[in-house]
Design a protein around this motif. Structure first.
Motif, PDB file in Angstrom:
ATOM      1  N   LEU A  56       0.828  -1.195   0.000  1.00  0.00           N
ATOM      2  CA  LEU A  56       0.000   0.000   0.000  1.00  0.00           C
ATOM      3  C   LEU A  56       0.862   1.244   0.000  1.00  0.00           C
ATOM      4  O   LEU A  56       1.949   1.260   0.570  1.00  0.00           O
ATOM      5  N   GLY A  57       0.334   2.293  -0.619  1.00  0.00           N
ATOM      6  CA  GLY A  57       1.008   3.582  -0.594  1.00  0.00           C
ATOM      7  C   GLY A  57       0.804   4.258   0.749  1.00  0.00           C
ATOM      8  O   GLY A  57       0.156   3.725   1.652  1.00  0.00           O
TER       9      GLY A  57
ATOM     10  N   ILE B 297      -5.064   5.164   5.748  1.00  0.00           N
ATOM     11  CA  ILE B 297      -6.520   4.961   5.771  1.00  0.00           C
ATOM     12  C   ILE B 297      -6.849   3.580   6.329  1.00  0.00           C
ATOM     13  O   ILE B 297      -7.773   3.426   7.136  1.00  0.00           O
ATOM     14  N   LYS B 298      -6.077   2.579   5.939  1.00  0.00           N
ATOM     15  CA  LYS B 298      -6.310   1.225   6.466  1.00  0.00           C
ATOM     16  C   LYS B 298      -6.151   1.196   7.982  1.00  0.00           C
ATOM     17  O   LYS B 298      -6.961   0.601   8.689  1.00  0.00           O
TER      18      LYS B 298
ATOM     19  N   LEU C 156     -10.339   4.348  -2.927  1.00  0.00           N
ATOM     20  CA  LEU C 156     -10.067   5.758  -3.183  1.00  0.00           C
ATOM     21  C   LEU C 156      -8.668   6.151  -2.705  1.00  0.00           C
ATOM     22  O   LEU C 156      -7.968   6.929  -3.366  1.00  0.00           O
ATOM     23  N   ALA C 157      -8.256   5.605  -1.570  1.00  0.00           N
ATOM     24  CA  ALA C 157      -6.914   5.898  -1.060  1.00  0.00           C
ATOM     25  C   ALA C 157      -5.849   5.381  -2.022  1.00  0.00           C
ATOM     26  O   ALA C 157      -4.843   6.053  -2.271  1.00  0.00           O
ATOM     27  N   ARG C 158      -6.066   4.194  -2.575  1.00  0.00           N
ATOM     28  CA  ARG C 158      -5.123   3.657  -3.571  1.00  0.00           C
ATOM     29  C   ARG C 158      -5.089   4.550  -4.810  1.00  0.00           C
ATOM     30  O   ARG C 158      -4.034   4.764  -5.410  1.00  0.00           O
TER      31      ARG C 158
END
Length: 96
Positions: free
Chosen positions: A4-5, A11-12, A34-36
Motif C-alpha cells: 500500500l502507498g 486509511i487502512k 479511493l486511497a489507492r
C-alpha cells in the motif's frame, strides 16, 4: 501481499482503529480503493484531487459510524480515582 502507498496505509490503519469494517464493509472497501487511487495518481493532479475529495467524504461518514468509546475520558478517570480512595479507606478502617 499487496503493497500500500502512504495514503492507503494510513486509511487502512484509521479504519481498523475506528472499528467500522463489520458495520460498513462496502464503505471501507470504497475508502481503501479511493486511497489507492490517490496514491496512484502522481501525474494526474485532477484525478488525485477528485479521489481525495471523495475519500474525505467517505471517511467522514465512517467516522460518524464509529462506536463511541466509553472508557478513558475524564469522568472515568475521576470515578476510578474515587474508587481507589474508597478502597484505601475501607482497608484502613478494617485495620489492614
Amino acid at each position: 501481499m499487496v503493497i500500500l502507498g502512504v495514503v492507503a496505509s494510513a486509511i487502512k490503519e484509521e479504519i481498523a482503529a475506528l472499528n467500522v469494517e463489520d458495520a460498513a464493509p462496502g464503505m471501507t472497501a470504497l475508502a481503501l480503493s479511493l486511497a489507492r487511487a490517490v496514491d496512484a495518481s502522481p501525474k494526474n493532479p485532477a484525478a488525485k484531487a477528485v479521489a481525495a475529495r471523495e475519500l474525505r467524504a467517505v471517511m467522514r461518514e465512517l467516522r460518524a459510524l464509529a462506536p463511541v468509546e466509553t472508557k478513558g475520558d475524564a469522568v472515568d478517570d475521576v470515578a476510578e480515582q474515587r474508587e481507589k480512595r474508597l478502597e484505601a479507606a475501607r482497608k484502613r478502617a478494617a485495620g489492614q
